[in-house]
Write a protein that holds these residues in place. Structure first.
Motif, mmCIF file in Angstrom:
data_model
loop_
_atom_site.group_PDB
_atom_site.id
_atom_site.type_symbol
_atom_site.label_atom_id
_atom_site.label_comp_id
_atom_site.label_asym_id
_atom_site.label_seq_id
_atom_site.Cartn_x
_atom_site.Cartn_y
_atom_site.Cartn_z
ATOM 1 N N GLN A 8 0.758 -1.129 -0.035
ATOM 2 C CA GLN A 8 -0.088 -0.088 0.181
ATOM 3 C C GLN A 8 0.849 1.028 0.069
ATOM 4 O O GLN A 8 1.982 1.119 0.261
ATOM 5 N N PRO A 9 0.228 2.433 -0.475
ATOM 6 C CA PRO A 9 0.947 3.442 -0.368
ATOM 7 C C PRO A 9 1.699 3.893 1.115
ATOM 8 O O PRO A 9 1.035 3.778 2.147
ATOM 9 N N LYS A 10 3.039 4.292 1.017
ATOM 10 C CA LYS A 10 3.682 4.602 2.322
ATOM 11 C C LYS A 10 3.110 6.073 2.985
ATOM 12 O O LYS A 10 2.957 6.817 2.229
ATOM 13 N N ARG A 11 3.057 6.084 4.218
ATOM 14 C CA ARG A 11 2.566 7.342 4.765
ATOM 15 C C ARG A 11 3.647 7.828 5.623
ATOM 16 O O ARG A 11 4.798 7.071 6.056
ATOM 17 N N ARG A 12 3.766 9.175 5.836
ATOM 18 C CA ARG A 12 4.905 9.933 6.526
ATOM 19 C C ARG A 12 4.495 11.247 7.016
ATOM 20 O O ARG A 12 3.485 11.677 6.342
ATOM 21 N N THR A 13 4.989 11.834 7.863
ATOM 22 C CA THR A 13 4.665 13.351 8.271
ATOM 23 C C THR A 13 5.805 14.083 7.993
ATOM 24 O O THR A 13 6.791 13.980 8.498
ATOM 25 N N VAL A 14 5.807 14.919 7.054
ATOM 26 C CA VAL A 14 6.835 16.113 6.589
ATOM 27 C C VAL A 14 6.603 17.324 7.467
ATOM 28 O O VAL A 14 5.744 17.963 7.376
ATOM 29 N N LEU A 15 7.631 17.618 8.230
ATOM 30 C CA LEU A 15 7.591 18.815 9.326
ATOM 31 C C LEU A 15 7.968 19.977 8.467
ATOM 32 O O LEU A 15 8.661 19.851 7.574
ATOM 33 N N THR A 16 7.348 21.132 8.818
ATOM 34 C CA THR A 16 7.605 22.337 8.148
ATOM 35 C C THR A 16 8.923 22.854 8.798
ATOM 36 O O THR A 16 9.043 23.064 10.031
ATOM 37 N N VAL A 17 10.123 23.161 7.905
ATOM 38 C CA VAL A 17 11.441 23.511 8.507
ATOM 39 C C VAL A 17 11.242 25.079 8.749
ATOM 40 O O VAL A 17 10.734 25.570 7.609
ATOM 41 N N PRO A 18 11.932 25.628 9.518
ATOM 42 C CA PRO A 18 12.010 27.009 9.553
ATOM 43 C C PRO A 18 12.403 27.671 8.193
ATOM 44 O O PRO A 18 11.846 29.034 7.893
ATOM 45 N N GLU A 19 13.437 27.269 7.435
ATOM 46 C CA GLU A 19 13.772 27.867 6.201
ATOM 47 C C GLU A 19 12.866 27.896 5.197
ATOM 48 O O GLU A 19 12.685 28.627 4.175
ATOM 49 N N MET A 20 11.735 27.279 5.330
ATOM 50 C CA MET A 20 10.564 26.851 4.501
ATOM 51 C C MET A 20 9.001 27.526 5.172
ATOM 52 O O MET A 20 7.949 27.458 4.704
ATOM 53 N N ASP A 21 9.422 28.200 6.270
ATOM 54 C CA ASP A 21 8.075 28.733 6.969
ATOM 55 C C ASP A 21 7.490 29.744 6.126
ATOM 56 O O ASP A 21 6.272 30.112 6.462
ATOM 57 N N TRP A 22 7.889 30.327 5.081
ATOM 58 C CA TRP A 22 7.255 31.069 4.154
ATOM 59 C C TRP A 22 5.772 30.366 3.715
ATOM 60 O O TRP A 22 4.740 31.288 3.267
ATOM 61 N N ILE A 23 6.054 29.363 3.607
ATOM 62 C CA ILE A 23 4.697 28.458 3.113
ATOM 63 C C ILE A 23 3.586 28.417 4.064
ATOM 64 O O ILE A 23 2.210 28.430 3.638
ATOM 65 N N VAL A 24 3.720 28.921 5.324
ATOM 66 C CA VAL A 24 2.654 28.864 6.198
ATOM 67 C C VAL A 24 1.424 29.728 5.771
ATOM 68 O O VAL A 24 0.271 29.384 5.498
ATOM 69 N N PRO A 25 1.725 31.075 5.603
ATOM 70 C CA PRO A 25 0.826 32.115 5.467
ATOM 71 C C PRO A 25 0.210 31.691 3.870
ATOM 72 O O PRO A 25 -1.141 32.057 3.681
ATOM 73 N N VAL A 26 0.803 31.282 2.947
ATOM 74 C CA VAL A 26 0.515 30.958 1.796
ATOM 75 C C VAL A 26 -0.659 29.910 1.735
ATOM 76 O O VAL A 26 -1.546 30.046 1.195
ATOM 77 N N LEU A 27 -0.216 28.914 2.606
ATOM 78 C CA LEU A 27 -1.271 27.717 2.624
ATOM 79 C C LEU A 27 -2.615 28.185 3.623
ATOM 80 O O LEU A 27 -3.635 27.909 3.135
ATOM 81 N N GLN A 28 -2.496 29.106 4.504
ATOM 82 C CA GLN A 28 -3.442 29.480 5.175
ATOM 83 C C GLN A 28 -4.390 30.593 4.301
ATOM 84 O O GLN A 28 -5.673 30.258 4.456
ATOM 85 N N GLN A 29 -3.734 31.297 3.520
ATOM 86 C CA GLN A 29 -4.621 31.900 2.578
ATOM 87 C C GLN A 29 -5.415 31.122 1.641
ATOM 88 O O GLN A 29 -6.446 31.450 1.047
ATOM 89 N N TRP A 30 -4.710 30.110 1.115
ATOM 90 C CA TRP A 30 -5.319 29.338 0.008
ATOM 91 C C TRP A 30 -6.529 28.702 0.717
ATOM 92 O O TRP A 30 -7.732 28.717 0.107
ATOM 93 N N VAL A 31 -6.528 28.079 1.813
ATOM 94 C CA VAL A 31 -7.482 27.327 2.703
ATOM 95 C C VAL A 31 -8.520 28.324 3.062
ATOM 96 O O VAL A 31 -9.836 27.857 2.755
ATOM 97 N N SER A 32 -8.365 29.249 3.666
ATOM 98 C CA SER A 32 -9.473 30.211 4.135
ATOM 99 C C SER A 32 -9.868 31.297 3.377
ATOM 100 O O SER A 32 -11.217 31.362 3.214
ATOM 101 N N GLU A 33 -9.508 31.535 2.048
ATOM 102 C CA GLU A 33 -9.698 32.733 1.094
ATOM 103 C C GLU A 33 -9.806 32.249 -0.456
ATOM 104 O O GLU A 33 -11.113 32.271 -0.796
ATOM 105 N N ALA A 34 -8.984 31.333 -0.618
ATOM 106 C CA ALA A 34 -9.080 31.188 -2.120
ATOM 107 C C ALA A 34 -9.608 29.814 -2.508
ATOM 108 O O ALA A 34 -10.460 29.752 -3.550
ATOM 109 N N ARG A 35 -9.612 28.674 -1.871
ATOM 110 C CA ARG A 35 -10.161 27.479 -2.175
ATOM 111 C C ARG A 35 -11.700 27.567 -2.132
ATOM 112 O O ARG A 35 -12.351 27.074 -2.835
ATOM 113 N N PRO A 36 -12.210 28.482 -1.060
ATOM 114 C CA PRO A 36 -13.657 28.592 -1.182
ATOM 115 C C PRO A 36 -14.288 29.340 -2.509
ATOM 116 O O PRO A 36 -15.457 28.961 -2.575
ATOM 117 N N LEU A 37 -13.385 29.727 -3.164
ATOM 118 C CA LEU A 37 -13.962 30.329 -4.353
ATOM 119 C C LEU A 37 -14.311 29.269 -5.478
ATOM 120 O O LEU A 37 -15.036 29.555 -6.312
#
Length: 373
Positions: free
Chosen positions: A238-267
């Motif tokens: 079966q497909p393998k599962r894993r958890t990928v942690l958000t690393v500090p060098e990539m934390d710019w992705i946090v507001p990007v995903l938050q905006q997508w989920v709360s504002e853009a995806r509902p469109l």
């Protein structure tokens, strides 16, 4: 010992006693393919894998104009030679894949437990034999045999790619045309693929609930980690599962995903659809759609055509190494079973290597200075 008639894919299960075909050769070949598919399904292989292998055998049969009990090693060699000499010669890894597929089929039809040699001898006075051996197959001499143009992107290239994806959103808005929401989805998707080092299928299978909190990084909210449920599986698994942690060098992705989920995806009015990446038709974005999102941004950024979506995963591995993360951490983040696989993905920059040399020289000079005191 298991009887031949009890094995999945046995000739005795597929051939009906007393039935005489007007043209027995194609009927026998079709039964062989059906039996091989049954045998592979019994091993829990993926439907796509089985179909690709069956198509390969049909393609080889069409090339030779013969049936499996007539094939010789010469036919296999001519087939690969033909593929190498065309307008688009196959890669070494592709040729090996074809050879392995044909070899597996011949192993199946030459195995006496499945009765194919016996029934072929009875009907055609000939038996199938293995046509691929160590002397006419590609030797696995190198860890990486893909397109040499496929490589990690530099930091500047990643920035250019993501900037091009964002610019497309603004261009569509400026022209007051439809598609701005889809362009924003594509830009967010590409950023997510890079920020978490995802494979295409892993990105495709993400649901909103796969955004997870990390208690050790509370500031990231629901984007502290990503739960990947469609990782690359082992054979028959079966497909393998894993958890990928958000690393500090990539934390710019946090507001990007938050905006997508709360504002853009509902469109897209997805309703109860769980997918993180939804389409205008309220469905999950396809693999093809993901590829097209990358290709559009790559072309807009003027990057080489040899770069593909998987290059972003290579970039993630390389950049984590350059950030100084331990090899085991990087390996776990991207879901590699072996460290050697992670090493293949790594292509550190000259700047990084020079920095390591400078650090080594500083340590060496410091030790020499201490010894001279």
């Amino acid at each position: 010992m298991t009887k031949a008639a009890e094995l999945a894919g046995s000739a005795r299960l597929l051939l009906v006693d007393g039935v005489v075909h007007l043209d027995p050769a194609p009927a026998m070949f079709a039964a062989m393919l059906d039996g091989w598919a049954t045998q592979q399904r019994a091993r829990f292989l993926k439907a796509d894998t089985i179909k690709a292998r069956i198509d390969l055998v049909r393609r080889f049969a069409h090339f030779t104009g013969q049936y499996p009990w007539q094939w010789q090693a010469q036919e296999a060699e001519e087939f690969i030679s033909h593929l190498r000499s065309g307008p688009r010669p196959v890669m070494v890894s592709t040729a090996r894949g074809y050879q392995n597929g044909l070899r597996l089929f011949m192993e199946y039809v030459t195995d006496a437990r499945y009765s194919w040699p016996a029934v072929c001898q009875e009907q055609f006075d000939a038996v199938p034999t293995q046509i691929l051996h160590e002397w006419n197959t590609v030797a696995h001499a190198s860890e990486y045999e893909g397109n040499p143009g496929r490589r990690p992107l530099t930091y500047d290239e990643v920035q250019s790619l993501l900037d091009a994806a964002d610019a497309r959103v603004e261009k569509i808005r400026a022209r007051r045309r439809k598609g701005a929401a889809a362009a924003m989805r594509d830009a967010t998707l590409l950023k997510t693929v890079y920020a978490f080092g995802l494979r295409r299928r892993e990105a495709w299978g993400l649901d909103v609930v796969d955004l997870r909190r990390n208690p050790r990084a509370a500031d990231y909210g629901a984007c502290g980690a990503l739960f990947v449920r469609f990782g690359k599986s082992s054979r028959g698994g079966q497909p393998k599962r894993r958890t990928v942690l958000t690393v500090p060098e990539m934390d710019w992705i946090v507001p990007v995903l938050q905006q997508w989920v709360s504002e853009a995806r509902p469109l897209f009015s997805p309703g109860s659809h769980p997918a993180l990446w939804v389409t205008e038709r309220r469905g999950r974005l396809s693999w093809r759609g993901i590829n097209e999102a990358f290709e559009q941004a790559r072309n807009d950024a003027g990057l080489p055509e040899a770069l593909d979506l998987h290059s972003l995963r290579h970039s993630y591995v390389t950049h984590l190494v350059e950030f100084g993360y331990p090899e085991k951490f990087v390996q776990d983040q991207v879901g590699h079973s072996y460290a050697s696989t992670t090493a293949i993905y790594t292509g550190v920059s000259d700047e990084f290597r020079n920095r390591l040399v400078q650090q080594s020289l500083q340590r060496r000079h410091a030790s020499l200075w201490e010894s001279q005191k």
